[in-house]
Enzyme design. Structure first.
Site, short mmCIF file in Angstrom:
data_model
loop_
_atom_site.label_atom_id
_atom_site.label_comp_id
_atom_site.label_asym_id
_atom_site.label_seq_id
_atom_site.Cartn_x
_atom_site.Cartn_y
_atom_site.Cartn_z
N ASP A 130 11.86 -19.67 -8.45
CA ASP A 130 12.96 -18.76 -8.10
C ASP A 130 12.76 -18.20 -6.69
OD1 ASP A 130 15.19 -17.13 -8.37
OD2 ASP A 130 14.08 -15.53 -9.38
N ASN A 134 0.85 -1.19 0.00
CA ASN A 134 0.00 0.00 0.00
C ASN A 134 0.90 1.25 0.00
OD1 ASN A 134 0.92 0.39 2.62
ND2 ASN A 134 -0.90 -0.46 3.58
C1 ACO Z 1 16.98 -11.71 -6.38
C2 ACO Z 1 17.50 -11.26 -7.72
O1 ACO Z 1 18.12 -10.30 -7.90
S1 ACO Z 1 17.05 -12.25 -9.03
C3 ACO Z 1 17.30 -11.27 -10.44
C4 ACO Z 1 18.20 -11.94 -11.41
N1 ACO Z 1 19.55 -11.97 -10.91
C5 ACO Z 1 20.39 -10.89 -10.97
O2 ACO Z 1 20.02 -9.79 -11.33
C6 ACO Z 1 21.80 -11.15 -10.59
C7 ACO Z 1 22.76 -10.57 -11.66
N2 ACO Z 1 24.12 -11.03 -11.42
C8 ACO Z 1 24.96 -10.35 -10.56
O3 ACO Z 1 24.63 -9.30 -10.03
C9 ACO Z 1 26.32 -10.96 -10.32
O4 ACO Z 1 26.57 -11.96 -11.30
C10 ACO Z 1 26.42 -11.60 -8.90
C11 ACO Z 1 26.50 -10.52 -7.82
C12 ACO Z 1 25.23 -12.51 -8.63
C13 ACO Z 1 27.69 -12.47 -8.79
O5 ACO Z 1 28.80 -11.67 -9.07
P1 ACO Z 1 29.99 -12.24 -10.03
O6 ACO Z 1 31.17 -11.39 -9.85
O7 ACO Z 1 29.42 -12.43 -11.40
O8 ACO Z 1 30.23 -13.64 -9.34
P2 ACO Z 1 31.28 -14.82 -9.64
O9 ACO Z 1 31.49 -15.09 -11.09
O10 ACO Z 1 32.48 -14.58 -8.79
O11 ACO Z 1 30.44 -16.04 -9.01
C14 ACO Z 1 29.96 -15.97 -7.67
C15 ACO Z 1 29.52 -17.37 -7.26
O12 ACO Z 1 28.45 -17.79 -8.15
C16 ACO Z 1 28.84 -19.02 -8.77
N3 ACO Z 1 28.35 -19.01 -10.16
C17 ACO Z 1 28.59 -18.06 -11.09
N4 ACO Z 1 28.02 -18.41 -12.25
C18 ACO Z 1 27.40 -19.59 -12.05
C19 ACO Z 1 26.66 -20.48 -12.88
N5 ACO Z 1 26.42 -20.21 -14.18
N6 ACO Z 1 26.18 -21.60 -12.33
C20 ACO Z 1 26.39 -21.90 -11.03
N7 ACO Z 1 27.12 -21.10 -10.19
C21 ACO Z 1 27.61 -19.97 -10.70
C22 ACO Z 1 30.35 -19.04 -8.74
O13 ACO Z 1 30.86 -20.37 -8.83
C23 ACO Z 1 30.63 -18.39 -7.39
O14 ACO Z 1 30.40 -19.34 -6.35
P3 ACO Z 1 31.38 -19.44 -5.02
O15 ACO Z 1 31.74 -18.03 -4.60
O16 ACO Z 1 30.51 -20.10 -3.98
O17 ACO Z 1 32.56 -20.25 -5.39
#
Ligand code: ACO
Length: 270
Positions: free
Chosen positions: A179, A30
């Site tokens: 999700d 709201n």
């Molecule tokens: C609630 C929401 O926001 S949902 C909306 C949709 N999501 C988003 O908008 C998120 C967009 N993405 C981001 O902002 C960034 O990618 C972040 C903050 C999530 C991660 O930052 P990055 O610098 O890309 O992360 P990085 O490559 O170091 O990976 C971080 C972790 O994710 C894991 N990871 C990354 N890519 C994948 C993948 N494709 N599959 C599985 N695990 C993955 C990595 O192994 C790592 O795990 P660990 O630290 O436990 O070893």
């Protein structure tokens, strides 16, 4: 069972499974920034109808709101559980108490009572005419059993706006709910916000239909430095006259713990 006595509501969540468990979204707010009372009333109505439908083994219509008290506001981020119990059965009417609890503050979770209500429903046949409620069935729904090692994190009833042109529930609705469901245990482990980084697998095994009660069961299967991987299984309970449970979806998703600036953070580090 006879006429309902005065409402006597619990102050702590019962051990039984909730009729519904939801995470409200910003669209449900709201102008004051709390969850809109109308959203809570709509969900209480749906939650109360579910045990009434099971008891009647037919559809029901809402006859009366006997009492309704908002005890605490609900905020975005809360996981809201609607517990519903049949408290009286008349000739065609079924009275249900609904008590609503919110789990909040993932860094230090607390559960608070937010709403309590008493609702009366009337059993109806396919033509919408009232019908007599038959004897109670004690047999559980047939079909599949959700896994005992996965927590019930969400339980939702899809609405007509969630259908695709074929009349089944839109796959995008199921994906968004999965999700949200996977994020619930991930947030608890991270003790912070999380961002979905990957959908590792996603299988639609059966369609979801209008009227299904859709339950999302989740389990954390891996905790990395910053990431949390969660398995989600989705089950639909259908056919209120002769209920059956079917597994409809299974998925694995990975979340990353993030701070208030949306930067990844190490899990367990302050
Ligand atoms: C609630 C929401 O926001 S949902 C909306 C949709 N999501 C988003 O908008 C998120 C967009 N993405 C981001 O902002 C960034 O990618 C972040 C903050 C999530 C991660 O930052 P990055 O610098 O890309 O992360 P990085 O490559 O170091 O990976 C971080 C972790 O994710 C894991 N990871 C990354 N890519 C994948 C993948 N494709 N599959 C599985 N695990 C993955 C990595 O192994 C790592 O795990 P660990 O630290 O436990 O070893």
């Amino acid at each position: 069972m006879t006429a309902a006595s005065s409402p006597s509501f619990p102050t702590t969540p019962p051990a039984t499974e909730p009729a519904l468990r939801l995470m409200p979204m910003p669209a449900d707010l709201n102008s004051a920034g709390d969850v809109f009372g109308g959203w809570v009333m709509a969900m209480v109505d749906i939650a109360g109808a579910l045990p009434a439908i099971r008891r009647a083994r037919s559809h029901v219509v809402t006859m009366a709101v006997n009492s309704f008290v908002f005890k605490q506001p609900i905020s975005v981020g809360d996981v809201v559980s609607f517990h519903a119990d049949v408290v009286a059965v008349g000739k065609s009417s079924i009275t249900v108490d609904v008590h609503v609890f919110a789990e909040r503050h993932p860094a230090d979770p607390v559960v608070v009572k937010v709403t309590e209500a008493r609702m009366t429903y009337v059993a109806v046949d396919r033509e919408g005419c009232k019908r007599v409620v038959g004897p109670e069935s004690t047999s559980p729904p047939g079909g599949e059993r959700p896994p005992a090692d996965k927590e019930l994190v969400l339980r939702v009833v899809p609405m007509p706006a969630d259908l695709n042109p074929s009349g089944d529930v839109f796959g995008g609705w199921i994906m968004s709910m999965v999700d949200i469901a996977g994020a619930v245990p991930a947030i608890r482990v991270a003790r912070s916000k999380v961002a979905t980084v990957a959908v590792d697998s996603f299988v639609f095994k059966q369609p979801v239909s209008m009227g299904d009660i859709v339950s999302f069961h989740a389990e954390v299967v891996r905790v990395g430095r910053t990431s949390i991987t969660v398995d989600v299984e989705v089950y639909a309970e259908r056919h209120p006259e002769d209920p059956v449970v079917v597994k409809v979806t299974e998925a694995r998703l990975t979340y990353v713990a993030v701070d208030e600036f949306r930067t990844k953070r190490t899990i367990g580090a302050g």
